[in-house]
Design a protein around this motif. Structure first.
Motif, PDB file in Angstrom:
ATOM      1  N   ARG A  15      29.946   6.125  35.126  1.00  0.00           N
ATOM      2  CA  ARG A  15      31.226   6.089  34.436  1.00  0.00           C
ATOM      3  C   ARG A  15      31.299   7.135  33.332  1.00  0.00           C
ATOM      4  N   GLU A  16      30.220   7.849  33.080  1.00  0.00           N
ATOM      5  CA  GLU A  16      30.175   8.811  31.992  1.00  0.00           C
ATOM      6  C   GLU A  16      29.740  10.189  32.487  1.00  0.00           C
ATOM      7  N   PRO A  17      30.504  10.793  33.405  1.00  0.00           N
ATOM      8  CA  PRO A  17      30.074  12.081  33.956  1.00  0.00           C
ATOM      9  C   PRO A  17      30.505  13.280  33.124  1.00  0.00           C
ATOM     10  N   ILE A  18      31.357  13.058  32.129  1.00  0.00           N
ATOM     11  CA  ILE A  18      31.941  14.172  31.391  1.00  0.00           C
ATOM     12  C   ILE A  18      31.351  14.249  29.987  1.00  0.00           C
ATOM     13  N   ARG A  19      31.054  15.481  29.560  1.00  0.00           N
ATOM     14  CA  ARG A  19      30.620  15.714  28.183  1.00  0.00           C
ATOM     15  C   ARG A  19      31.421  16.885  27.617  1.00  0.00           C
ATOM     16  N   ARG A  20      31.468  16.970  26.301  1.00  0.00           N
ATOM     17  CA  ARG A  20      32.207  18.047  25.647  1.00  0.00           C
ATOM     18  C   ARG A  20      31.239  18.987  24.958  1.00  0.00           C
ATOM     19  N   CYS A  21      31.457  20.279  25.144  1.00  0.00           N
ATOM     20  CA  CYS A  21      30.594  21.305  24.567  1.00  0.00           C
ATOM     21  C   CYS A  21      30.736  21.339  23.051  1.00  0.00           C
ATOM     22  N   PRO A  53      14.174  11.392  25.871  1.00  0.00           N
ATOM     23  CA  PRO A  53      14.717  10.411  24.928  1.00  0.00           C
ATOM     24  C   PRO A  53      15.285  11.098  23.695  1.00  0.00           C
ATOM     25  N   GLY A  54      16.164  10.413  23.038  1.00  0.00           N
ATOM     26  CA  GLY A  54      16.729  10.946  21.809  1.00  0.00           C
ATOM     27  C   GLY A  54      18.213  11.225  21.936  1.00  0.00           C
ATOM     28  N   ARG A  55      18.804  11.540  20.812  1.00  0.00           N
ATOM     29  CA  ARG A  55      20.235  11.817  20.737  1.00  0.00           C
ATOM     30  C   ARG A  55      20.521  13.157  21.402  1.00  0.00           C
ATOM     31  N   GLY A  56      21.339  13.154  22.430  1.00  0.00           N
ATOM     32  CA  GLY A  56      21.622  14.372  23.173  1.00  0.00           C
ATOM     33  C   GLY A  56      22.804  15.136  22.614  1.00  0.00           C
ATOM     34  N   MET A  57      22.692  16.462  22.637  1.00  0.00           N
ATOM     35  CA  MET A  57      23.770  17.354  22.211  1.00  0.00           C
ATOM     36  C   MET A  57      24.028  18.325  23.355  1.00  0.00           C
ATOM     37  N   TRP A  58      25.290  18.569  23.684  1.00  0.00           N
ATOM     38  CA  TRP A  58      25.648  19.283  24.902  1.00  0.00           C
ATOM     39  C   TRP A  58      26.314  20.618  24.598  1.00  0.00           C
ATOM     40  N   LEU A  59      25.936  21.626  25.375  1.00  0.00           N
ATOM     41  CA  LEU A  59      26.540  22.951  25.255  1.00  0.00           C
ATOM     42  C   LEU A  59      26.871  23.493  26.636  1.00  0.00           C
ATOM     43  N   SER A  60      27.906  24.319  26.694  1.00  0.00           N
ATOM     44  CA  SER A  60      28.207  25.025  27.938  1.00  0.00           C
ATOM     45  C   SER A  60      27.011  25.889  28.321  1.00  0.00           C
TER      46      SER A  60
END
Length: 209
Positions: A15-21, A53-60
């Motif tokens: 249900r969570e396939p999208i992330r924002r850069c 593990p850990g807080r993930g941060m997303w980039l293009s």
């Protein structure tokens, strides 16, 4: 946390396939982005498999987004703590993506789902056994244009063409010094290779895929 630039490190959900850069604000499927977590030394660590593990941060998946994140201290803002900068972070990500592409190509070769060499690749393409459902033609970025053009013409635009790896990198996957041409048969390994090649494209210029 659908659509967010960070995650809490929990297991991924369908249900969570999208992330924002972090850098651009673009919303994309998570497999098209690069996840980072902070290491014990507070440096951003690329998590290409999105499993650490850990807080993930997303980039293009491109060098420009990583540079923006470093220049604007976006990792620190997202993590809400001091972050140790890594000036060559984009180069590290590129190297890791190349390794993943080579490893997937090697797996396909060992599974009998990939061949290399001009004649073998031409035969595979001409047989009709390669299609767009995970099939992919791989051509060395430093290979001769004439040979690349002849094989690309056989795809008739129906099969993806990846020209991002060097001849040495393709050759490594097949246990030889160099190879300019390779093809992966349709299937899961081909689809996985295409996903990684799609991310690598943001670090290796504009060669056609």
């Amino acid at each position: 946390m659908e659509g967010e630039t960070v995650d809490d490190g929990s297991a991924p959900s369908k249900r969570e396939p999208i992330r924002r850069c972090l850098a651009t604000g673009a919303r994309r499927p998570r497999e098209e982005l690069i996840r980072f977590v902070l290491g014990p030394d507070a440096t951003p660590v690329p998590d290409l498999a999105a499993k650490l593990p850990g807080r993930g941060m997303w980039l293009s998946a491109d060098a420009g987004s990583i540079k923006t994140a470093l220049d604007r201290k976006l990792f620190a803002k997202a993590a809400r703590k001091a972050v140790t900068p890594v000036p060559d972070l984009a180069a590290r990500v590129e190297h890791l993506l190349v390794r993943r592409c080579v490893e997937l190509l090697s797996l396909a070769r060992r599974a009998g789902e990939a061949v290399c060499g001009f004649e073998k690749v031409r035969a595979a393409l001409s047989s009709g056994s390669v299609n767009g459902d995970g099939g992919v033609l791989i051509q060395a970025s430093d290979g001769a244009a004439d040979g690349r053009g002849k094989l690309s013409a056989l795809t008739r635009g129906d099969i993806p063409v990846v020209a991002l790896l060097t001849a040495d990198e393709i050759g490594e996957a097949f246990g030889r010094d160099a190879s300019v041409h390779a093809v992966v048969m349709p299937g899961g390994l081909g689809r996985a290779f295409l996903l990684e090649a799609g991310r690598l494209k943001g670090f290796r210029g504009t060669d056609p895929m």
